[in-house]
Design a protein around this motif. Sequence first.
Motif, PDB file in Angstrom:
ATOM      1  N   UNK A  12      65.175  63.654  78.459  1.00 12.74           N
ATOM      2  CA  UNK A  12      64.328  64.629  79.146  1.00 12.74           C
ATOM      3  C   UNK A  12      65.088  65.408  80.214  1.00 12.74           C
ATOM      4  N   UNK A  13      66.260  64.905  80.625  1.00  9.89           N
ATOM      5  CA  UNK A  13      67.142  65.635  81.533  1.00  9.89           C
ATOM      6  C   UNK A  13      68.013  66.637  80.778  1.00  9.89           C
ATOM      7  N   UNK A  14      68.098  66.430  79.457  1.00 14.40           N
ATOM      8  CA  UNK A  14      68.986  67.243  78.608  1.00 14.40           C
ATOM      9  C   UNK A  14      70.434  67.109  79.060  1.00 14.40           C
ATOM     10  N   UNK A  15      70.876  65.862  79.354  1.00  8.71           N
ATOM     11  CA  UNK A  15      72.266  65.657  79.742  1.00  8.71           C
ATOM     12  C   UNK A  15      73.149  65.864  78.512  1.00  8.71           C
ATOM     13  N   UNK A  16      74.379  66.296  78.687  1.00 15.22           N
ATOM     14  CA  UNK A  16      75.260  66.542  77.531  1.00 15.22           C
ATOM     15  C   UNK A  16      75.680  65.228  76.875  1.00 15.22           C
ATOM     16  N   UNK A  17      76.101  65.330  75.618  1.00 15.55           N
ATOM     17  CA  UNK A  17      76.618  64.146  74.931  1.00 15.55           C
ATOM     18  C   UNK A  17      77.905  63.683  75.598  1.00 15.55           C
ATOM     19  N   UNK A  18      78.091  62.377  75.635  1.00 15.60           N
ATOM     20  CA  UNK A  18      79.288  61.818  76.257  1.00 15.60           C
ATOM     21  C   UNK A  18      79.934  60.830  75.297  1.00 15.60           C
ATOM     22  N   UNK A  19      81.160  61.093  74.887  1.00 12.98           N
ATOM     23  CA  UNK A  19      81.893  60.198  73.987  1.00 12.98           C
ATOM     24  C   UNK A  19      82.652  59.178  74.828  1.00 12.98           C
ATOM     25  N   UNK A  20      81.969  58.114  75.205  1.00 12.75           N
ATOM     26  CA  UNK A  20      82.616  57.093  76.028  1.00 12.75           C
ATOM     27  C   UNK A  20      83.705  56.411  75.205  1.00 12.75           C
ATOM     28  N   UNK A  21      84.831  56.078  75.831  1.00 10.82           N
ATOM     29  CA  UNK A  21      85.985  55.522  75.079  1.00 10.82           C
ATOM     30  C   UNK A  21      85.649  54.295  74.250  1.00 10.82           C
ATOM     31  N   UNK A  22      84.828  53.368  74.773  1.00  8.72           N
ATOM     32  CA  UNK A  22      84.513  52.145  74.017  1.00  8.72           C
ATOM     33  C   UNK A  22      83.722  52.444  72.750  1.00  8.72           C
ATOM     34  N   UNK A  23      83.063  53.585  72.717  1.00  6.40           N
ATOM     35  CA  UNK A  23      82.279  53.938  71.549  1.00  6.40           C
ATOM     36  C   UNK A  23      83.117  54.210  70.322  1.00  6.40           C
ATOM     37  N   UNK A  24      84.403  54.507  70.535  1.00  7.47           N
ATOM     38  CA  UNK A  24      85.277  54.838  69.404  1.00  7.47           C
ATOM     39  C   UNK A  24      85.898  53.602  68.763  1.00  7.47           C
TER      40      UNK A  24
END
Length: 981
Positions: A465-477
Amino acid sequence: MAESNSTDFDLLWYLENLSDKEFQSFKKYLARKILDFKLPQVPLINLRATKEELANLLPISYEGQHIWNMLYSIFLMMRKEDHCMKIIGRRNRNQEACKALMRRKITLRWENHTFGEFHYKFFCNVASDVFYVLQLAYDSTSCYSANDLNVFLMGDRASGKTVTINLAVMKWINGEMWQNMISYVVHLTSHEINQMTDSSLAELIAKDWPDGQAPIADILSDPKKLLFILEDVDNLRFELNVNEHALCSNSTQKVPIPILLVSLLKRQMAPGCWFLISSRPTREENIKMFLKTTDCYVTLQFSNEKRELYFHSFFNDRQRASTALMLVHDDEILTGLCRVAILCWITCTVLNRQMDKGHDPQHCCETPTDLHAHFLADALTSKAGLTANQYHLGLLRRLCLLAAGGLFLSTLNFSAEDLRCVGFTEVDFSVLQAVNILLPSSTHKDRYKFIHLNVQEFCAAIAFLMAVPNCLIPSGSRGYKEKREQYCNFNQVFTFIFGLLNENRRKILETTFGYQLPMVESFRRYSVEYMKHLGRDQQKLTHHGSLFYCLFENQEEEFVKKVANTLKEVTLYLQSNKDMMVSLYCLEYCCHLRTFKLSVQRIFEYKEPLVRPTARLSYISTASGFEDLLKALARNRSLIHLSLNCTSISLNMFSLLREILDKSTCQIRHLSLMKCDLRASECGEIASLLVNGGSLRKLTLTNNPLRNDGVNILCNALLHPNCTLTSLALVFCCLTEQCCSSLGRVLLLGRTLKQLDLCVNHLQNYGVLHVTFPLVFPTCQLEELYLSGCFFTNDICQYIAIVIATNETLRSLEIGSNSIEDAGMQLLCGGLRHPDCMLVNIGLEECMLTGACCESLASVLTTNKTLERLNILQNQLGDEGVVKLLESLILPECVLQIIGLPLNDVSAETRRMVMTVKERKPNLIFLSETWSVKEGREIGVIPASQPGSVIPNSNLDYMFFKFPRMSTAMRMSSTASRQPL
């Protein structure tokens, strides 16, 4: 593997301290002990071996624990007290070393729990009954103990499994538990095991010891005093269904880690050892595989009594505790949250803070959205300064960015790099730790996680609901993700989003941070429009439980009404009283509901862990709230289809159904009671529904063991003048030929029945003859008859052919999965070619047909002017037979619209001919051999181009959905009809 403190394990030292005479005696005793211990004979061990030779030979011939157990026994017989005392002293020192080792490990894990001394003391108190179970279970002198005992400690996320294990081990270390019962503890977590590939038992035991040097011989010397703790078995990356022949008994042999674990659990290794296993109940196949009737099964959850104790301990104020308890007790959702320790702490923290502010908690905390919003707002602004709003709004934004990025990339444990990636500074991180929002992970070293997954999900909802941008956190990879970290169900996130669409709930955050969530109105409009779209395509929303939870969380009447008003069909699976409460709320707003499908299998009754090792989960049937749900449905005048499949139907429920159906305002036309375990004894109640249910037209009783006696009772009701039933489904009801005369009487004398489904019953020739014979009389009104999988042969096909040729009302006949064969097909074709045949659909799948019958069948296609649907799938027609049919299909005289033709094994040339037919007749539908369960006997087709469709043959335009293949169902029916249930 080398033993720690090698001087203590110097075998040569013990032998050199024997005189020559004693050494000769020792070797004689050794030969005898090798036999006593059932160890393999080693030829080189003989009376001529020197002390040095024997000291070198024994370690390469036998495992250390066997060597030292033999030595101790021999020294005892030789009365070498000094040698025995040295071995005992060494073992005592190693036991203390193990306790010191476990103390360090548990202390590091315990530092991760930062809720203070109160939380620790509370767990010590409330876990006392669990400790009592563990004390008795691992006491070999107790009547509750058993050989090769496994204790299973079950509980949901954050229910306190790890804390309980930590406390139990600490009690053992401090001598408060398991004295003289457990000498060594080997602690294993799924996270540690998931990092391993191959290992020996010796290496597994030594993993926590300094430099991997563990006293393996002493640890394994008495397995009956060895406890293995296996945490989080549901998180293992592999299954434990290992072949028995692959199991290993050698503690020094390296094997794949699944084989090693199963060898231990099956006691091929360390026979007689104990196991304490913790798991969430989400993946019980690994549990059931090793759960024996003598094992102990303990469930961790806060009972009402423990919750009350927790609240009184937390508030330390009787009035506040009673107010908070009353609020939670009156709300099934909050009660569910407070069965988990951490969520109970969050609830108490929020309620206490609201009382400090002078607010009425009854109005402040109505839903989990309220609760989490207050928790987050209070925690982040607890140390507000002059620039509190600006700073803490930024902190909230970064926290939500981390939460959403983690869920979308299946990351629940974050590295320091992840925190820096979303913009957290060391100061930010210190603040979040201080207020218990981010905590060190209890399973991953140097990683951090949200205090509970619910808090991460709530932050992710705010991020949306804030419409924050996508964030590719390092651990996600990271390529490999453990099972517990694989996040794919966003239902709770959407539930929180719907909760935040409520203005009053949203204001908790917006007022605190001075910020309006920008996406709220857009999402409100989108939700309503999307539900209108779903209302036009019910196939896209097959289960409504998640949506109902979202609406219940919102509780803004106008918005709920707008969404619920679009629903014409609802399907629910109720598993708890909470599900029932939520559904009851939402169904009140479903004013245009026409079809309702409901499954209530067993509603779990929460109980505190029992103190006996034989404790098991207990179940109850549907609760009283279920009757309220049915009564609410009865008030809905739009409802025309009520499905109570997989539900335990009590006498009270039958009475209630009778009351509902008897009302003049009731519009229910179809009642489905599939797989409700209804038997002949309940058929009297069902018969009363048929006689008194004025609006009822269709009854589905599929997959109930009604047997012949039950159906005879139903047949009497079907002939009652008040019965208006037009469709009856009795698929797989354990029927035989003995009830068919009653069914035939109904078909002959009944006035209303148009559709009868008897598939997958052991009727045989005699029974089918009784059912089909009435169809030759003009008084029979039946239009659809289904006899697939009824065990009849081609001996009666001539009678069926007569029915086909003479009956003017019969439109659909399903007789697949029977031994019709080519001879029977020839007879049926004669009936199908008759000018008076009015049949529109015939099902002949899996009838042992070959190409020999295709010439007759081809002539039917060009002469019959009513047949629109023909299914001959699962038959071996061959290229020649298929070509004959294709040649008829292409002719203009053929009026067929849908055909199920076996094309999987035909040649390329025949396939080209199929394409030619399709070009000439583009409206002709070819059905694939893709099978799927569809309720009742309904037949449907969907375009192959629909997303998600899997068509094995590119030439096929449509998928055919029908009852499962009868070959399996026939075997089931054959067994069920012969054996008592």
